[in-house]
Design a protein around this motif. Structure first.
Motif, PDB file in Angstrom:
ATOM      1  N   ALA A  44      45.825  41.090  40.505  1.00 48.64           N
ATOM      2  CA  ALA A  44      45.116  41.504  41.774  1.00 48.64           C
ATOM      3  C   ALA A  44      45.554  40.246  42.837  1.00 48.64           C
ATOM      4  CB  ALA A  44      43.858  41.865  42.111  1.00 48.64           C
ATOM      5  N   LEU A  45      45.144  39.105  42.483  1.00 54.14           N
ATOM      6  CA  LEU A  45      45.380  37.728  43.074  1.00 54.14           C
ATOM      7  C   LEU A  45      46.813  37.482  43.558  1.00 54.14           C
ATOM      8  CD1 LEU A  45      42.739  35.483  41.502  1.00 54.14           C
ATOM      9  CD2 LEU A  45      42.700  36.229  43.888  1.00 54.14           C
TER      10      LEU A  45
ATOM     11  N   PHE B 172      48.516  34.901  50.503  1.00 48.51           N
ATOM     12  CA  PHE B 172      48.874  33.547  50.096  1.00 48.51           C
ATOM     13  C   PHE B 172      50.162  33.111  50.704  1.00 48.51           C
ATOM     14  CE2 PHE B 172      46.901  34.343  45.884  1.00 48.51           C
ATOM     15  CZ  PHE B 172      45.567  33.853  46.297  1.00 48.51           C
ATOM     16  N   ALA B 173      50.993  33.590  50.671  1.00 49.34           N
ATOM     17  CA  ALA B 173      52.433  33.256  51.381  1.00 49.34           C
ATOM     18  C   ALA B 173      52.297  33.002  52.980  1.00 49.34           C
ATOM     19  CB  ALA B 173      53.361  34.112  51.048  1.00 49.34           C
TER      20      ALA B 173
ATOM     21  N   ILE C 226      42.078  29.872  38.451  1.00 53.92           N
ATOM     22  CA  ILE C 226      41.724  30.131  36.936  1.00 53.92           C
ATOM     23  C   ILE C 226      41.158  31.691  36.953  1.00 53.92           C
ATOM     24  CG2 ILE C 226      40.328  29.623  35.161  1.00 53.92           C
ATOM     25  CD1 ILE C 226      40.248  26.818  35.397  1.00 53.92           C
ATOM     26  N   ALA C 227      41.745  32.524  36.572  1.00 54.45           N
ATOM     27  CA  ALA C 227      41.035  33.850  36.614  1.00 54.45           C
ATOM     28  C   ALA C 227      41.134  34.478  35.006  1.00 54.45           C
ATOM     29  CB  ALA C 227      42.115  34.843  37.305  1.00 54.45           C
ATOM     30  N   THR C 228      40.677  33.474  34.091  1.00 53.87           N
ATOM     31  CA  THR C 228      40.439  33.999  32.782  1.00 53.87           C
ATOM     32  C   THR C 228      39.048  34.250  32.291  1.00 53.87           C
ATOM     33  OG1 THR C 228      39.647  31.429  32.231  1.00 53.87           O
ATOM     34  CG2 THR C 228      42.259  31.811  32.132  1.00 53.87           C
TER      35      THR C 228
ATOM     36  N   MET D  59      38.301  42.799  43.508  1.00 51.47           N
ATOM     37  CA  MET D  59      38.866  42.057  44.354  1.00 51.47           C
ATOM     38  C   MET D  59      38.821  42.738  45.821  1.00 51.47           C
ATOM     39  SD  MET D  59      40.385  39.123  44.685  1.00 51.47           S
ATOM     40  CE  MET D  59      41.322  38.420  46.018  1.00 51.47           C
ATOM     41  N   PRO D  60      38.125  41.781  46.801  1.00 49.21           N
ATOM     42  CA  PRO D  60      38.404  42.285  48.183  1.00 49.21           C
ATOM     43  C   PRO D  60      39.837  42.461  48.577  1.00 49.21           C
ATOM     44  CG  PRO D  60      37.810  39.959  48.058  1.00 49.21           C
ATOM     45  CD  PRO D  60      37.984  40.569  46.737  1.00 49.21           C
ATOM     46  N   ALA D  61      39.664  43.292  49.761  1.00 46.03           N
ATOM     47  CA  ALA D  61      41.187  43.451  50.273  1.00 46.03           C
ATOM     48  C   ALA D  61      41.621  42.346  50.966  1.00 46.03           C
ATOM     49  CB  ALA D  61      41.065  44.755  51.197  1.00 46.03           C
TER      50      ALA D  61
END
Length: 257
Positions: free
Chosen positions: A107-108, A114-115, A161-163, A255-257
């Motif tokens: 999702a991230l 980001f871009a 980190i999304a582990t 994950m928020p929109a």
């Protein structure tokens, strides 16, 4: 365009308080919306309302930037967008690696914000060999064995980190050893890092628990106001203890929109 490894934001050296730094993105988001509507100027009251702060605090925050606006006119929107972007370090390219490409990591990776805000996803990394080479958001996932080389080749100074919690500290240690100096941690655990490394933690379940506290308090106030009659909100809160939960009793992260 400069990369993240060649420059660090100047906020600390300029003495801007951390609380002010935390509000700058709120101002930037509100200003960007005004800019997209071709609004040339904005008053401190209007901008404060859009950012969700009071106008006195906004004026104090902007004084740290050396921006005081013009009496009777307000603040120049485009200049403030540039000024805050520069202060936050968003006028340059920041390559980012995301480690852990499960549901949240994917999702991230797919998040388009980001871009547009100066962050380039340089690599997606996962420990599962079956994930290697699979495209996520148009980027092929790479194995954790390549982590150090990826960081060096791309000049990465920011890691995400999304582990799972159990793997987060080891991943953090490798990121730091490879030269990463800022970490955004989505894993539900506290990371230990050396001096000079900044960590921001995002724990959605904690935020939901805080909201639950406020809901419970409001329900109690409503109960008191109704002279003991159990309102619907309080009844739902009481019934929630018997509601079905997951195997660990945890609220799933969304994950928020």
């Amino acid at each position: 365009m400069a990369t993240g490894r060649t420059h660090r934001p100047a906020t600390r050296s300029r003495g801007i308080p951390e609380a002010t730094v935390a509000r700058l993105p709120l101002y930037l988001r509100a200003l960007t919306a005004l800019s997209e509507r071709s609004v040339p100027t904005v008053s401190s009251e209007e901008l404060a309302a859009a950012a969700g702060v009071n106008s006195a605090k906004l004026r104090k925050d902007f004084s740290y930037l050396g921006s005081y606006g013009t009496r009777g006119v307000g603040y120049d929107v485009e200049y403030l967008v540039y000024q805050i972007s520069r202060e936050l370090g968003l006028t340059q390219d920041w390559p980012v690696v995301i480690v852990g490409i499960g549901n949240l990591g994917a999702a991230l990776a797919n998040y388009g914000g980001f871009a547009s805000r100066g962050f380039r996803v340089a690599a997606l990394i996962d420990a599962d060999p079956a994930m290697a080479g699979k495209p996520v958001a148009g980027i092929p996932v790479r194995h954790t064995d390549e982590l150090e080389r990826i960081i060096e080749d791309n000049g990465v100074s920011i890691g995400v980190i999304a582990t799972p919690a159990g793997a987060a500290q080891q991943v953090c240690d490798r990121l730091v050893a490879a030269g990463v100096t800022s970490i955004l941690n989505f894993a539900p655990t506290v990371l230990t890092v050396p001096d000079g490394v900044d960590v921001r933690k995002v724990d959605l379940s904690i935020e939901l628990q805080i909201l639950a506290f406020h809901e419970q308090r409001k329900a109690g106030e409503e109960l008191a106001a109704n002279d003991g009659a159990l309102p619907a909100a309080a009844a739902r809160a009481a019934a929630g203890h018997s509601a079905e939960q997951g195997p660990d009793g945890d609220v799933p992260a969304v994950m928020p929109a």
